[in-house]
Structure formats: C-alpha cells, structure tokens
Design a protein around this motif. Structure first.
Motif, PDB file in Angstrom:
ATOM      1  N   VAL A  73       6.287  -9.185   4.703  1.00 43.67           N
ATOM      2  CA  VAL A  73       6.905  -9.711   3.797  1.00 43.67           C
ATOM      3  C   VAL A  73       6.701  -9.039   2.357  1.00 43.67           C
ATOM      4  O   VAL A  73       5.455  -8.860   2.106  1.00 43.67           O
ATOM      5  N   CYS A  74       7.468  -8.452   1.796  1.00 44.85           N
ATOM      6  CA  CYS A  74       7.506  -7.790   0.517  1.00 44.85           C
ATOM      7  C   CYS A  74       6.931  -8.763  -0.458  1.00 44.85           C
ATOM      8  O   CYS A  74       7.293  -9.898  -0.912  1.00 44.85           O
ATOM      9  N   ARG A  75       5.944  -8.325  -1.169  1.00 44.72           N
ATOM     10  CA  ARG A  75       5.323  -8.867  -2.320  1.00 44.72           C
ATOM     11  C   ARG A  75       5.989  -9.012  -3.761  1.00 44.72           C
ATOM     12  O   ARG A  75       5.675  -9.537  -4.344  1.00 44.72           O
ATOM     13  N   HIS A  76       7.260  -8.358  -3.654  1.00 38.32           N
ATOM     14  CA  HIS A  76       8.059  -8.487  -4.901  1.00 38.32           C
ATOM     15  C   HIS A  76       8.903  -9.890  -4.757  1.00 38.32           C
ATOM     16  O   HIS A  76       8.570 -10.698  -5.377  1.00 38.32           O
ATOM     17  N   ARG A  77       9.970  -9.947  -3.871  1.00 31.61           N
ATOM     18  CA  ARG A  77      10.623 -10.915  -3.788  1.00 31.61           C
ATOM     19  C   ARG A  77      10.943 -11.459  -2.463  1.00 31.61           C
ATOM     20  O   ARG A  77      11.971 -12.286  -2.249  1.00 31.61           O
ATOM     21  N   GLY A  78      10.100 -11.039  -1.701  1.00 35.26           N
ATOM     22  CA  GLY A  78      10.059 -11.786  -0.189  1.00 35.26           C
ATOM     23  C   GLY A  78      11.032 -11.116   0.782  1.00 35.26           C
ATOM     24  O   GLY A  78      10.902 -11.853   1.869  1.00 35.26           O
ATOM     25  N   ALA A  79      11.507 -10.007   0.694  1.00 42.41           N
ATOM     26  CA  ALA A  79      12.282  -9.278   1.549  1.00 42.41           C
ATOM     27  C   ALA A  79      11.489  -9.000   2.994  1.00 42.41           C
ATOM     28  O   ALA A  79      10.315  -8.579   2.709  1.00 42.41           O
ATOM     29  N   GLN A  92       9.049   1.465   3.136  1.00 43.58           N
ATOM     30  CA  GLN A  92       9.860   1.149   1.950  1.00 43.58           C
ATOM     31  C   GLN A  92      10.709  -0.137   2.009  1.00 43.58           C
ATOM     32  O   GLN A  92      11.539  -0.048   2.760  1.00 43.58           O
ATOM     33  N   CYS A  93      10.625  -1.109   0.962  1.00 46.60           N
ATOM     34  CA  CYS A  93      11.359  -2.186   1.339  1.00 46.60           C
ATOM     35  C   CYS A  93      12.681  -1.735   0.822  1.00 46.60           C
ATOM     36  O   CYS A  93      13.273  -1.274  -0.090  1.00 46.60           O
ATOM     37  N   PRO A  94      13.762  -2.337   1.582  1.00 46.02           N
ATOM     38  CA  PRO A  94      15.272  -2.089   1.379  1.00 46.02           C
ATOM     39  C   PRO A  94      15.537  -2.796   0.192  1.00 46.02           C
ATOM     40  O   PRO A  94      16.887  -2.225  -0.332  1.00 46.02           O
ATOM     41  N   TYR A  95      15.043  -3.728  -0.396  1.00 51.38           N
ATOM     42  CA  TYR A  95      15.699  -4.533  -1.403  1.00 51.38           C
ATOM     43  C   TYR A  95      15.569  -3.658  -2.827  1.00 51.38           C
ATOM     44  O   TYR A  95      16.736  -3.519  -3.420  1.00 51.38           O
ATOM     45  N   HIS A  96      14.389  -3.411  -3.319  1.00 45.45           N
ATOM     46  CA  HIS A  96      14.245  -2.674  -4.578  1.00 45.45           C
ATOM     47  C   HIS A  96      13.481  -1.580  -4.690  1.00 45.45           C
ATOM     48  O   HIS A  96      12.872  -1.094  -5.589  1.00 45.45           O
ATOM     49  N   ALA A  97      13.042  -1.130  -3.211  1.00 43.57           N
ATOM     50  CA  ALA A  97      12.287   0.026  -3.065  1.00 43.57           C
ATOM     51  C   ALA A  97      10.816   0.092  -3.363  1.00 43.57           C
ATOM     52  O   ALA A  97      10.582   1.205  -3.498  1.00 43.57           O
ATOM     53  N   TRP A  98      10.400  -0.892  -3.363  1.00 45.10           N
ATOM     54  CA  TRP A  98       8.741  -1.000  -3.371  1.00 45.10           C
ATOM     55  C   TRP A  98       8.215  -0.163  -2.182  1.00 45.10           C
ATOM     56  O   TRP A  98       8.878  -0.582  -1.005  1.00 45.10           O
ATOM     57  N   THR A  99       7.363   0.583  -2.523  1.00 43.28           N
ATOM     58  CA  THR A  99       6.928   1.456  -1.427  1.00 43.28           C
ATOM     59  C   THR A  99       5.346   1.225  -1.049  1.00 43.28           C
ATOM     60  O   THR A  99       4.478   1.369  -1.658  1.00 43.28           O
TER      61      THR A  99
HETATM   62 FE1  FES Z   1      10.941  -5.767  -1.716  1.00 47.87          FE
HETATM   63 FE2  FES Z   1      12.202  -6.192  -4.015  1.00 47.87          FE
HETATM   64  S1  FES Z   1      11.781  -7.742  -2.479  1.00 47.87           S
HETATM   65  S2  FES Z   1      11.245  -4.447  -3.183  1.00 47.87           S
END
Ligand code: FES
Length: 355
Positions: A73-79, A92-99
């Motif tokens: 689970v992405c620590r940004h917005r949960g993707a 790499q998260c597909p939502y906003h590219a946190w890696t």
């Molecule tokens: Fe993963 Fe934004 S939710 S980069």
C-alpha cells in the motif's frame, strides 16, 4: 480435542459486518498466510505481488538475496504499489510515481522537494513478516509476528511422515475461485467429511471416508483417510496406486488448505479470505512431481474441480439459511465434527468473544 457436541457460534457471525471488522483486526491482520511460492521471484532484484487477501502484500528479493515482505500500500494516497511479478530493483507506484527500493525505502517522490515538511525516511513501505517452508512463501502483515517456523509447528513433519516430500514438487497451476458465503462457513465445510457420502460421489471412491482420522494440534486441523479399495483397483476417478497410500487434508488456521490425495506425489495449497461478510475469494496452487503422468494429473484436477463445485453449492445454501435470521444457532456434532468445534474455539479465543 473437543469430543462432546455443542451449539455452533451464533449464526449472526456469518453475516454481521461488525464481526468481520473484528476478524480483520484480530485474525487477518496478524496471521501468517500462504503468499505464493519462490518460483514467482526471478532471482535477486525481483518481486511479486501476492494475490492473497485481504491485506495486500508484496514479496521482494533484494539484490543481496534477502527475502522481505511489505504491505503493498503506497504511503502517499493508498494505491496498490506492486502488481504481478517483475525483475526490477525498484517498485514504482502507478498513481503518482513514488518509487520504493526492494528494501521498502522511499527512493523518489516527484515534487516532494517543494514540501519542507516531507520526510522520505518516514514514508517507506510498511514492513511485514516473511518466511518460507520449502518452496512456499508465507507472509504476516504483523512485522513483529512470531517466526513462521514456530507457528507451523509439526505440520511439516506430519506432511513428510505421510509420504510427501514437498521439495520434490513443481508448481503446476493456480486456480482462483469465489464463493458467495462467509469465510467461516467455507472453512467449516472443509473440516468435516460427513457430508461427503451424500455430496461427493467421486471423492468417496478415492478415499475411504469411513476410516477417517482426525487431529487438531496447534494451528492445524487435519483429516487423514486411507485410499479407497475401489481406486486402488483402478476403478475410481483417479488411480490411487503410487507412493502416497493415504490422503491428508489440513486446515492451518485461519484459512490455509493443504490437500494431498493418494496416488502420485501431489498437493494443492491455498488460502481463502473474506471479501465481504457474505463472500470470500480463494485460490489453490497445484503441485506435482516432475515428470508426473499428464493423464493422472488431468484426472485429479477434474475430480477436485467437481468436488469444489459441489462444495460451493453446499456452503452457498448454508449461507442463505444462516442469514435468514430465524434460527439463532446450529449444532456441532461431537466425534465427526470435532474439528469444527476446535475451529470455533480458535475463533472465540482470537476474537475474545464467548462462543
Ligand atoms: Fe502512490 Fe500517489 S498513491 S504515488
């Protein structure tokens, strides 16, 4: 083991969202579960997303060869960060590219340099516990969980004592399925075979269900059956001649099924998990020995698919009945349904509720 009969848990537990919330908190977010197998990795510098719910998990093998697990689970917005299996040194998260690195650390977050309050050292993937048993990978969302080897208890020794060498097996196929029933109804159906003569005509030609042996030790609830004479004579749906003279079916709490039929080396292993108070999803990974006879494999999978369809109809009907709200509880028979009693003891203990 429990030997006297007793009332079941309240049937409201089979459809109540509040009970499912409690089960999520006290069982599924802190239990070991089969997460897949080592063959899903592609060497150091690779990862795979476990298909086992309900907590998304990613298994990584870092470039130094260390096996790890993280909450996917992405620590940004949960993707969901990772999907499928890849040979790659970052995720790499597909939502906003946190890696993230395969060690879970956040390596890059586009535009975060514009935020003076942002601290990447605190935004890595949440670690989970990981362990292996032979080729099987297990994960527990609880990073401080008791080690897998201790929780497995005597299961590996029991499996081996009944003739199955898991290291001799090769992955064959994954078969996902869904059931419109509470996960506990599906588990409890697995834990008794008194429904078998009435509902599984193929199965009772392969195993001699009259000679069932039950065991409940630690987190395993096990059923053992000798091969049925009919299948040993080549007149059943599978030919039971082979190195395995008996069947062993283990439930490892909360939901892992471990199934071995008599005949040649074989295994189906897989978890099920709730997708709602009245539905669950599951899969079985089939394993066979290298070079196993294709016709024998086909016969076993046809049989197991038929048994699965028969069980699905049974548990979905039980869900409709228990959801009627007209009957408060049923009855767990002493003797033949002892393992259900043990499972309901486990539930009561984990949920801290009187059963
Ligand atoms: Fe993963 Fe934004 S939710 S980069």
């Amino acid at each position: 083991m429990t030997s006297l009969g007793r009332p079941t848990v309240p049937w409201s537990w089979y459809s109540d969202p509040a009970i499912l919330s409690l089960e999520m908190e006290r069982i599924f977010r802190r239990s070991w579960q089969y997460a897949g197998h080592l063959g899903e990795l592609q060497g150091p510098g690779s990862y795979f997303a476990s298909e086992t719910g309900p907590v998304p998990i990613v298994i990584t093998l870092d470039p130094d060869g260390e096996l790890r697990a993280f909450v996917n689970v992405c620590r940004h917005r949960g993707a969901i960060v990772a999907t499928d299996a890849h040979r790659r040194r970052t995720i790499q998260c597909p939502y906003h590219a946190w890696t993230y690195g395969l060690d879970g650390r956040l390596r890059a977050a586009p535009r975060a340099d514009q935020d003076p309050a942002f601290d990447p050292s605190r935004m890595g993937l949440m670690p989970a516990s990981v362990g292996t048993w032979g080729p099987f990978v297990f994960a527990n969302p609880d990073a401080d969980a008791e080690p897998l080897s201790e929780v497995l208890g005597d299961l590996p020794a029991v499996v081996a004592a009944h003739g199955l060498d898991i290291d001799s097996l090769s992955f064959y196929r994954r078969v996902p399925y869904k059931v419109n029933a509470n996960w506990k109804i599906a588990v409890e159906n697995y834990l008794e075979c008194i429904h078998c003569p009435v509902n599984h005509p193929g199965l009772v030609e392969v195993i001699d269900e009259r000679k069932i042996e039950l065991q409940a030790v630690g987190l395993r609830a096990s059923q053992f059956f000798p091969a049925h004479p009919r299948s040993l004579e080549g007149r059943g749906p599978i030919d039971a001649h082979g190195e395995l003279r008996s069947a062993q079916f283990h439930l490892w709490y909360p939901t892992l099924k471990f199934n071995v039929f008599p005949g040649h080396a074989n295994l189906s292993i897989g978890p099920l998990w709730p997708t709602s108070p009245v539905a669950c999803a599951a899969y079985l990974d089939y394993w066979f020995a290298d070079g196993a006879d294709q016709r024998w494999i086909d016969d076993l999978i046809v049989l197991d698919t038929q048994i699965g369809a028969e069980d699905t109809a049974l548990v979905e009907a039980a869900q409709r009945g228990t959801s009627s709200g007209m009957v408060e509880r049923g009855w767990v028979l002493g003797g033949s349904e002892t393992l259900i009693g043990c499972f309901q003891d486990y539930l009561g203990e984990r949920l801290s509720l009187d059963t």
